[in-house]
Design a protein around this motif. Structure first.
Motif, short mmCIF file in Angstrom:
data_model
loop_
_atom_site.label_atom_id
_atom_site.label_comp_id
_atom_site.label_asym_id
_atom_site.label_seq_id
_atom_site.Cartn_x
_atom_site.Cartn_y
_atom_site.Cartn_z
N GLY A 45 5.70 1.30 -7.12
CA GLY A 45 4.43 1.00 -7.78
C GLY A 45 4.40 -0.40 -8.35
O GLY A 45 3.45 -1.16 -8.14
N PHE A 46 5.46 -0.77 -9.09
CA PHE A 46 5.52 -2.12 -9.66
C PHE A 46 5.73 -3.18 -8.58
O PHE A 46 5.18 -4.28 -8.66
N GLY A 47 6.53 -2.84 -7.57
CA GLY A 47 6.74 -3.78 -6.48
C GLY A 47 5.47 -4.10 -5.73
O GLY A 47 5.24 -5.25 -5.32
N SER A 48 4.60 -3.09 -5.56
CA SER A 48 3.34 -3.30 -4.85
C SER A 48 2.42 -4.25 -5.61
O SER A 48 1.65 -5.00 -5.00
N LEU A 49 2.50 -4.24 -6.94
CA LEU A 49 1.68 -5.15 -7.74
C LEU A 49 2.08 -6.60 -7.51
O LEU A 49 1.27 -7.52 -7.70
N ILE A 50 3.34 -6.81 -7.13
CA ILE A 50 3.79 -8.16 -6.81
C ILE A 50 3.42 -8.53 -5.37
O ILE A 50 3.03 -9.66 -5.08
N LEU A 51 3.53 -7.55 -4.46
CA LEU A 51 3.33 -7.81 -3.04
C LEU A 51 1.87 -8.01 -2.64
O LEU A 51 1.54 -8.92 -1.88
N VAL A 95 0.84 -1.20 0.00
CA VAL A 95 0.00 0.00 0.00
C VAL A 95 0.88 1.25 0.00
O VAL A 95 0.56 2.25 -0.67
N GLY A 96 1.99 1.20 0.74
CA GLY A 96 2.94 2.31 0.71
C GLY A 96 3.46 2.56 -0.69
O GLY A 96 3.68 3.70 -1.10
N GLY A 97 3.66 1.47 -1.45
CA GLY A 97 4.12 1.60 -2.83
C GLY A 97 3.09 2.27 -3.72
O GLY A 97 3.43 3.14 -4.54
N LEU A 98 1.83 1.90 -3.56
CA LEU A 98 0.77 2.57 -4.33
C LEU A 98 0.67 4.04 -3.94
O LEU A 98 0.44 4.90 -4.79
#
Length: 298
Positions: free
Chosen positions: A199-205, A48-51
């Motif tokens: 942003g891309f990392g959050s899509l994985i997490l 969520v922090g990534g988004l």
């Protein structure tokens, strides 16, 4: 000109120190919600922090879109490293113990970052100042570890796995920090660099919460805990960290983040009520000396 560079360097250091203070609160805050899996807290807060990072950086991301595409391979690697980091970090703490897992994950990051800079950044080299700071910081961090008497004893095999995961976490942290620094040095704004990586990392997490996310919203306390973790340490903290990377190398930034376990230890004493023996305070003193070496001019 020299004064301006020195001032910018100090500003970068203090920005990273501010981020480290925020990150140091996560252990104490997470303890307020013991029924949430540590993996879920890591995935939710970083995801969520990534988004949140990507949303705040949307204008910069649009402006730097073409520049970011040039780094698409590095971006993919950094997103994977970022997604792996909280999973390895929190698993390391669970298997090896909070103190050892935290210390190995944080203390190995400067070493890996320095190796990456030496291998891939032609203008970067390990300096005597960095080696001195690293040695003092590692000595301090080890004193912090040995000052704690473990309440429970883990099985040796699981402990070794936890230690290995700590090394993986340190490597992952160094990788995405170094790639972010490289993108910034090559003309990408700091918010764009971290916004794209997170942003891309959050899509994985975030999809991992389907497996680990029980009890995330089971109570008001749980909601406040995960909300704080996502918006403050992971959101605001990484904005400050990205700003600091504009002026500080990735290896030096990783050294400065050794301040995180100092904050965590202080909060454990003041808030949680844990005791800190003299050995632990000696370790904190050495870490502060490590930071002073870094704050001093180049």
């Amino acid at each position: 000109m020299l004064y301006s560079r020195y001032t910018s360097y100090q500003l970068g250091i203090f920005s990273i120190l501010f981020a480290s203070v925020l990150w140091g609160t996560t252990g104490t805050v997470a303890s307020l919600a013991p029924d949430i899996s540590s993996l879920a807290i890591g995935a939710f807060s970083m995801g969520v922090g990534g988004l949140f990072q990507a949303a705040l950086s949307r204008k910069q991301l649009l402006n730097d879109f073409k520049k970011i595409l040039i780094h698409k391979r590095k971006l993919a690697i950094s997103a994977i490293a970022l997604a792996a980091y909280p999973l390895a970090f929190y698993s390391s703490m669970r298997l090896a113990g909070v103190a050892i897992g935290t210390v190995i994950s944080i203390a190995t990051a400067p070493f890996f970052a320095a190796i990456l800079e030496c291998l891939f950044s032609k203008d970067q080299r390990i300096t005597k100042k960095w080696l001195l700071s690293f040695s003092v910081g590692i000595a301090g961090i080890m004193l912090l570890v040995f000052s704690e008497s473990p309440a429970t004893h883990t099985v040796n095999d699981l402990r070794l796995i936890g230690i290995l995961l700590g090394f993986i976490a340190g490597l992952c942290y160094a990788v995405y920090s170094w790639i972010a620094k490289t993108m910034i040095e090559q003309g990408v704004q700091s918010q764009s660099a971290l916004g794209s990586i997170f942003g891309f990392g959050s899509l994985i997490l975030l999809p991992t919460l389907l497996v680990t996310g029980d009890n995330l919203f089971a109570s008001t306390t749980n909601i406040l805990v995960v909300g704080y973790m996502a918006l403050i340490p992971m959101g605001l903290g990484y904005i400050a960290y990205g700003f600091g990377l504009r002026f500080v190398t990735a290896s030096s930034a990783s050294l400065i983040t050794l301040f995180e376990p100092v904050v965590a230890a202080a909060l454990a004493v003041v808030v949680v009520g844990e005791s800190m023996p003299m050995l632990g305070w000696s370790g904190i003193a050495l870490i502060l000396i490590c930071l002073l070496i870094q704050v001093k001019g180049r």
